[in-house]
Design an enzyme around this catalytic site. Structure first.
Site, PDB file in Angstrom:
ATOM      1  N   THR A  41       0.845  -1.211   0.000  1.00 24.56           N
ATOM      2  CA  THR A  41       0.000   0.000   0.000  1.00 24.56           C
ATOM      3  C   THR A  41       0.872   1.251   0.000  1.00 24.56           C
ATOM      4  O   THR A  41       0.582   2.233  -0.692  1.00 24.56           O
ATOM      5  CB  THR A  41      -0.904  -0.007   1.255  1.00 24.56           C
ATOM      6  OG1 THR A  41      -1.669  -1.200   1.240  1.00 24.56           O
ATOM      7  CG2 THR A  41      -1.822   1.198   1.298  1.00 24.56           C
ATOM      8  N   HIS A  44       2.113   1.938  -3.409  1.00 19.79           N
ATOM      9  CA  HIS A  44       1.097   2.607  -4.247  1.00 19.79           C
ATOM     10  C   HIS A  44       1.102   4.117  -3.973  1.00 19.79           C
ATOM     11  O   HIS A  44       1.002   4.925  -4.894  1.00 19.79           O
ATOM     12  CB  HIS A  44      -0.302   2.056  -3.962  1.00 19.79           C
ATOM     13  CG  HIS A  44      -0.513   0.657  -4.455  1.00 19.79           C
ATOM     14  ND1 HIS A  44      -0.568   0.347  -5.795  1.00 19.79           N
ATOM     15  CD2 HIS A  44      -0.674  -0.516  -3.805  1.00 19.79           C
ATOM     16  CE1 HIS A  44      -0.757  -0.955  -5.938  1.00 19.79           C
ATOM     17  NE2 HIS A  44      -0.822  -1.504  -4.740  1.00 19.79           N
TER      18      HIS A  44
HETATM   19  P1  NAD Z   1       3.183  -8.321  -3.740  1.00 19.29           P
HETATM   20  O1  NAD Z   1       2.793  -7.421  -4.841  1.00 19.29           O
HETATM   21  O2  NAD Z   1       4.476  -8.119  -3.035  1.00 19.29           O
HETATM   22  O3  NAD Z   1       3.127  -9.836  -4.235  1.00 19.29           O
HETATM   23  C1  NAD Z   1       2.377 -10.281  -5.310  1.00 19.29           C
HETATM   24  C2  NAD Z   1       3.200 -11.321  -6.040  1.00 19.29           C
HETATM   25  O4  NAD Z   1       2.423 -11.870  -7.083  1.00 19.29           O
HETATM   26  C3  NAD Z   1       4.493 -10.752  -6.653  1.00 19.29           C
HETATM   27  O5  NAD Z   1       5.632 -11.421  -6.130  1.00 19.29           O
HETATM   28  C4  NAD Z   1       4.283 -11.015  -8.150  1.00 19.29           C
HETATM   29  O6  NAD Z   1       5.497 -11.323  -8.820  1.00 19.29           O
HETATM   30  C5  NAD Z   1       3.318 -12.203  -8.117  1.00 19.29           C
HETATM   31  N1  NAD Z   1       2.644 -12.490  -9.394  1.00 19.29           N
HETATM   32  C6  NAD Z   1       2.447 -11.664 -10.464  1.00 19.29           C
HETATM   33  N2  NAD Z   1       1.863 -12.345 -11.474  1.00 19.29           N
HETATM   34  C7  NAD Z   1       1.699 -13.611 -11.060  1.00 19.29           C
HETATM   35  C8  NAD Z   1       1.153 -14.794 -11.649  1.00 19.29           C
HETATM   36  N3  NAD Z   1       0.646 -14.789 -12.894  1.00 19.29           N
HETATM   37  N4  NAD Z   1       1.143 -15.945 -10.927  1.00 19.29           N
HETATM   38  C9  NAD Z   1       1.638 -15.960  -9.663  1.00 19.29           C
HETATM   39  N5  NAD Z   1       2.176 -14.875  -9.040  1.00 19.29           N
HETATM   40  C10 NAD Z   1       2.199 -13.711  -9.736  1.00 19.29           C
HETATM   41  O7  NAD Z   1       1.981  -8.245  -2.691  1.00 19.29           O
HETATM   42  P2  NAD Z   1       1.838  -8.610  -1.124  1.00 19.29           P
HETATM   43  O8  NAD Z   1       2.220  -7.443  -0.316  1.00 19.29           O
HETATM   44  O9  NAD Z   1       2.448  -9.935  -0.823  1.00 19.29           O
HETATM   45  O10 NAD Z   1       0.245  -8.717  -1.087  1.00 19.29           O
HETATM   46  C11 NAD Z   1      -0.400  -9.740  -1.829  1.00 19.29           C
HETATM   47  C12 NAD Z   1      -1.673  -9.230  -2.491  1.00 19.29           C
HETATM   48  O11 NAD Z   1      -2.636  -8.931  -1.470  1.00 19.29           O
HETATM   49  C13 NAD Z   1      -1.525  -7.942  -3.292  1.00 19.29           C
HETATM   50  O12 NAD Z   1      -2.396  -8.000  -4.411  1.00 19.29           O
HETATM   51  C14 NAD Z   1      -2.015  -6.869  -2.323  1.00 19.29           C
HETATM   52  O13 NAD Z   1      -2.496  -5.723  -2.984  1.00 19.29           O
HETATM   53  C15 NAD Z   1      -3.113  -7.604  -1.624  1.00 19.29           C
HETATM   54  N6  NAD Z   1      -3.466  -7.150  -0.274  1.00 19.29           N
HETATM   55  C16 NAD Z   1      -4.774  -7.220   0.064  1.00 19.29           C
HETATM   56  C17 NAD Z   1      -5.187  -6.877   1.335  1.00 19.29           C
HETATM   57  C18 NAD Z   1      -6.617  -7.006   1.695  1.00 19.29           C
HETATM   58  O14 NAD Z   1      -7.001  -6.567   2.789  1.00 19.29           O
HETATM   59  N7  NAD Z   1      -7.436  -7.615   0.837  1.00 19.29           N
HETATM   60  C19 NAD Z   1      -4.243  -6.452   2.282  1.00 19.29           C
HETATM   61  C20 NAD Z   1      -2.890  -6.408   1.920  1.00 19.29           C
HETATM   62  C21 NAD Z   1      -2.503  -6.773   0.632  1.00 19.29           C
HETATM   63 ZN    ZN Z   2       0.197  -3.375   5.250  1.00 23.70          ZN
END
Ligand code: NAD
Ligand code: ZN
EC number: 1.1.1.103
Length: 342
Positions: A41, A44
């Site tokens: 976040t 972003h």
């Molecule tokens: P991150 O962006 O560090 O990790 C996402 C990973 O997905 C990256 O390593 C990327 O290389 C990989 N990826 C991209 N394309 C892919 C594919 N086709 N197949 C498999 N993997 C692929 O994110 P993070 O900090 O570990 O968070 C994970 C996700 O959760 C993010 O989308 C984030 O925005 C989301 N998130 C949601 C909440 C919520 O409350 N819902 C809270 C925190 C984070």
């Molecule tokens: Zn966080």
């Protein structure tokens, strides 16, 4: 006080030395911040993408992953004391909605975010509602305390469905996917397969947890399943990439009646082959934040009973080097990055 501030509506983040120290209200505490985690976040907000532009008021002290010590308590606060080491829930809820009044705090539609819609924790001091504070047990040090927020996302997602003896697919080996893999293993899953397209992250996943890493850019997931002698598919899917391709792939390899918990946030709407969902009778559950405060209880309990996620922290930097941390994080060449405020 010093703080990392989104001072201008443009890419970047600025270290200010003279932010006013927040004054706690009667139901708040003031926390002296010791360690903070950089979250996706925050990246972003740093990059100032479309989501940040429509969400973040400027100027704003950012950051929501923190651990520190209580230095002041509001006059109505009875259960917390100056000197306690704490972390806390970054989602600040209202008290009016039906969900809140039913005790389902994480479902409150009026949720606001520390470091998103209200002043954040990348600062010497952060003001937090006493309700949100989670005291840290002695064995959980400040750097682990600073990553409980994302660990909570991982725990909330992973424990959405029964994992005991199940075959679990995690798409996305970011810090949260990797921690979810460790949680799935701790909770008693059989096979835990984690996919990504970034080899650095897959290597890290294999170092943090006993998992099968799969680079889906190079390897066919079905070959890996055959190697593991998985005949039918995965029982549980944890979507942690936000990548449409990863979700489609997950739908392909789920078992009939499989269950998917979806944490990843797609950048834009995308089409889904709903026939897969219908004819496999899949259950899909969206996940937001952490359950207050059951997720917090469970993650602290698991950390106290052998869950080890410390190796997911790959970088420890003084706050003066925050730009370096943000750049490494933006390139995805890391696990969690912890900033030191002392
Ligand atoms: P991150 O962006 O560090 O990790 C996402 C990973 O997905 C990256 O390593 C990327 O290389 C990989 N990826 C991209 N394309 C892919 C594919 N086709 N197949 C498999 N993997 C692929 O994110 P993070 O900090 O570990 O968070 C994970 C996700 O959760 C993010 O989308 C984030 O925005 C989301 N998130 C949601 C909440 C919520 O409350 N819902 C809270 C925190 C984070
Ligand atoms: Zn966080």
């Amino acid at each position: 006080m010093k703080a990392l501030v989104k001072s201008r509506a443009e890419p970047g983040l600025w270290l200010s030395e003279n932010e006013p120290t927040p004054v706690p209200g009667q139901d708040d505490v003031l926390v002296k911040v010791r360690k903070t985690g950089i979250c996706g976040t925050d990246i972003h907000i740093y990059k100032w993408d479309a989501w940040a532009q429509k969400t973040i008021p400027v100027p704003m002290v950012v950051g929501h992953e923190y651990a520190g010590e209580i230095v002041e308590v509001g006059s109505h606060v009875r259960n917390l004391k100056v000197g306690q080491r704490v972390s806390g829930e970054g989602h600040v809820i209202g008290m009016k909605s039906r969900a809140t009044r039913a005790g389902k705090f994480h479902l409150d539609p009026e949720t606001r975010g520390i470091g998103v819609n209200m002043p954040g924790a990348f600062a010497d001091y952060v003001r937090v509602p006493a309700f949100n504070i989670v005291p840290l047990p002695e064995e959980i040090d400040d750097e682990l305390g600073a990553i409980l927020d994302p660990l909570g996302n991982a725990v909330h997602t992973a424990l959405s469905f029964d994992l005991v003896g199940e075959d679990v697919l995690i798409t996305g080996a970011g810090p949260i996917g990797i921690m979810a893999a460790a949680v799935a293993r701790h909770a008693g899953a059989r096979h835990v397969v984690i996919t990504d397209v970034n080899p650095v992250r897959l290597d890290l996943a294999a170092r943090v947890a006993d998992v099968t890493p799969v680079d889906v850019a190079k390897e066919d997931l079905r070959d890996v399943m055959a190697r593991l002698r998985m005949k039918e598919g995965f029982d549980v899917g944890l979507e942690m990439s936000g990548a449409p391709a990863a979700f489609q792939q997950m739908l392909d390899v789920m078992l009939m009646g499989g269950k998917i918990a979806m944490l990843g946030i797609p950048a834009a709407p995308f089409a889904v082959d709903w026939n897969r969902v219908v004819f496999k009778m899949l259950t899909i559950k969206g996940i937001y934040g952490r359950e207050m405060f059951e997720t917090w209880h469970k993650m602290l309990a698991m950390l106290q009973s052998g869950l080890d996620i410390r190796p997911v922290i790959t970088h420890r930097l003084p706050v003066a080097d925050y730009l370096q941390g943000f750049e490494i994080m933006a390139r995805g060449e890391c696990g969690k990055i912890v900033l030191d405020w002392s």
